[in-house]
Structure formats: structure tokens, C-alpha cells
Design a protein around this motif. Sequence first.
Motif, PDB file in Angstrom:
ATOM      1  N   ASP A 141       0.817  -1.208   0.000  1.00 17.62           N
ATOM      2  CA  ASP A 141       0.000   0.000   0.000  1.00 17.62           C
ATOM      3  C   ASP A 141       0.853   1.260   0.000  1.00 17.62           C
ATOM      4  O   ASP A 141       0.508   2.250  -0.627  1.00 17.62           O
ATOM      5  N   GLU A 142       2.012   1.209   0.704  1.00 17.75           N
ATOM      6  CA  GLU A 142       2.883   2.386   0.762  1.00 17.75           C
ATOM      7  C   GLU A 142       3.433   2.716  -0.619  1.00 17.75           C
ATOM      8  O   GLU A 142       3.530   3.881  -1.002  1.00 17.75           O
ATOM      9  N   GLU A 143       3.814   1.671  -1.378  1.00 22.03           N
ATOM     10  CA  GLU A 143       4.301   1.894  -2.735  1.00 22.03           C
ATOM     11  C   GLU A 143       3.205   2.502  -3.601  1.00 22.03           C
ATOM     12  O   GLU A 143       3.456   3.403  -4.397  1.00 22.03           O
ATOM     13  N   ALA A 144       1.990   2.007  -3.432  1.00 18.18           N
ATOM     14  CA  ALA A 144       0.858   2.519  -4.208  1.00 18.18           C
ATOM     15  C   ALA A 144       0.640   4.003  -3.909  1.00 18.18           C
ATOM     16  O   ALA A 144       0.425   4.805  -4.823  1.00 18.18           O
ATOM     17  N   ALA A 145       0.717   4.377  -2.644  1.00 14.90           N
ATOM     18  CA  ALA A 145       0.517   5.775  -2.262  1.00 14.90           C
ATOM     19  C   ALA A 145       1.603   6.665  -2.869  1.00 14.90           C
ATOM     20  O   ALA A 145       1.308   7.746  -3.387  1.00 14.90           O
ATOM     21  N   LEU A 146       2.856   6.217  -2.827  1.00 16.59           N
ATOM     22  CA  LEU A 146       3.950   6.995  -3.413  1.00 16.59           C
ATOM     23  C   LEU A 146       3.792   7.118  -4.929  1.00 16.59           C
ATOM     24  O   LEU A 146       4.007   8.191  -5.498  1.00 16.59           O
ATOM     25  N   ILE A 151       2.367  10.150 -10.014  1.00 11.73           N
ATOM     26  CA  ILE A 151       1.458  10.325 -11.154  1.00 11.73           C
ATOM     27  C   ILE A 151       0.778  11.683 -11.076  1.00 11.73           C
ATOM     28  O   ILE A 151       0.682  12.398 -12.079  1.00 11.73           O
ATOM     29  N   ALA A 152       0.307  12.050  -9.890  1.00  7.34           N
ATOM     30  CA  ALA A 152      -0.354  13.344  -9.719  1.00  7.34           C
ATOM     31  C   ALA A 152       0.589  14.471 -10.114  1.00  7.34           C
ATOM     32  O   ALA A 152       0.190  15.437 -10.784  1.00  7.34           O
ATOM     33  N   TYR A 153       1.856  14.372  -9.734  1.00  9.74           N
ATOM     34  CA  TYR A 153       2.842  15.378 -10.104  1.00  9.74           C
ATOM     35  C   TYR A 153       2.997  15.438 -11.630  1.00  9.74           C
ATOM     36  O   TYR A 153       2.981  16.515 -12.232  1.00  9.74           O
ATOM     37  N   ALA A 154       3.141  14.273 -12.270  1.00 14.43           N
ATOM     38  CA  ALA A 154       3.321  14.226 -13.723  1.00 14.43           C
ATOM     39  C   ALA A 154       2.108  14.792 -14.450  1.00 14.43           C
ATOM     40  O   ALA A 154       2.246  15.530 -15.429  1.00 14.43           O
ATOM     41  N   VAL A 155       0.917  14.479 -13.959  1.00 11.60           N
ATOM     42  CA  VAL A 155      -0.311  14.981 -14.586  1.00 11.60           C
ATOM     43  C   VAL A 155      -0.402  16.497 -14.441  1.00 11.60           C
ATOM     44  O   VAL A 155      -0.733  17.197 -15.393  1.00 11.60           O
ATOM     45  N   ARG A 156      -0.073  17.002 -13.252  1.00 14.16           N
ATOM     46  CA  ARG A 156      -0.084  18.463 -13.061  1.00 14.16           C
ATOM     47  C   ARG A 156       0.886  19.135 -14.022  1.00 14.16           C
ATOM     48  O   ARG A 156       0.575  20.182 -14.587  1.00 14.16           O
ATOM     49  N   GLN A 157       2.046  18.531 -14.220  1.00 15.27           N
ATOM     50  CA  GLN A 157       3.054  19.097 -15.130  1.00 15.27           C
ATOM     51  C   GLN A 157       2.535  19.109 -16.566  1.00 15.27           C
ATOM     52  O   GLN A 157       2.846  20.015 -17.336  1.00 15.27           O
TER      53      GLN A 157
END
Length: 160
Positions: A141-146, A151-157
Motif C-alpha cells: 500500500d505504501e508503494e501505491a501511495a507513493l 502520477i499526480a505530479y506528472a499529470v499536473r506538469q
Amino acid sequence: MMNNWWSGSTDQLAVCSRSALVELAAVLPATGRFVVARLDGTRMRDTDDALYEFSDALLFPGYFGWNWDALSDCLRDLNWLPADGYLVVVENAPQLLSSSAEDQHTLFRILYQAVRHWGNPLGQPDGKGSPFKVLLLCDRDEEAALLRQEIAYAVRQSRS
């Protein structure tokens, strides 16, 4: 998350820990022709390996240019692989392009753009969108959260 993921989800790129994983049959619709491409993040540690694995899994044509732009073009075309929908499953996703955060973000942006392209009815031959889903699998789960944060960072970019 997976129950109505195929038809009703707005997830651009879904991240799932193995503990939450369901059967593939429960993810795909009951009818239609669907292409399922399975890739392994441990085999895609650098750009060349990632391009090779995508090309191999999705049977890219001989004119594939072996760079990020060519990957983006092929993922938004797929006319050589007609289907009612596409599912790309990446196992061991945290190892995907682990040698370069920049390349990893580039790939996430390309996948995000492919999902949006296929979902947009404009420009599609039949005037309706087709599902193109990406499922990134993690061991914990920790890997999934990271990975969701990356992904959120890449999408924002990609939006700026």
C-alpha cells in the motif's frame, strides 16, 4: 475501486496494491474485443527497455521511432490493433523507469494523454470514445501511495 472501473471510473491511471487486486474478468466488460497488454516494471528500468516492452506488448509497427514522441503517437493510434477497449497492466510499477524520475514522469504524462485521447469522442472514427485504461500494480500500500503522488505530479506538469 475495481467494481465499475471500466465503464464509470474517471481514474486516469489507476494504482492498485496487490492486496486489493481482483480477477481480470471482474475488471473487463462482459462483451467486446479488448486488448490486454501486460508489462513488468522490473523489465523497464530505463527508457530503451520501456520503449521495447511497450512495442512488444502492443505489437507496434515497424515504423515505430523508438523515442517518447513515437510512443505517444502509437498509443494514441493503435489502428493495427483494433479493439473495443485497451487495458495496459504494469506489474511491479514502482520499479518502472526507476533509473530516472524525469523519464518516469514523461511516461506517466504520455499514458495520461493516451487515456484522455481514447476517452474523447471527437476525432474517433465512430464518434464515440473508447476505453483505454492503465492499471499500475504495487506490492504494498505504501508503494501505491507513493506512485499515486508521482502520477499526480506528472499529470499536473502536463497541464501547465
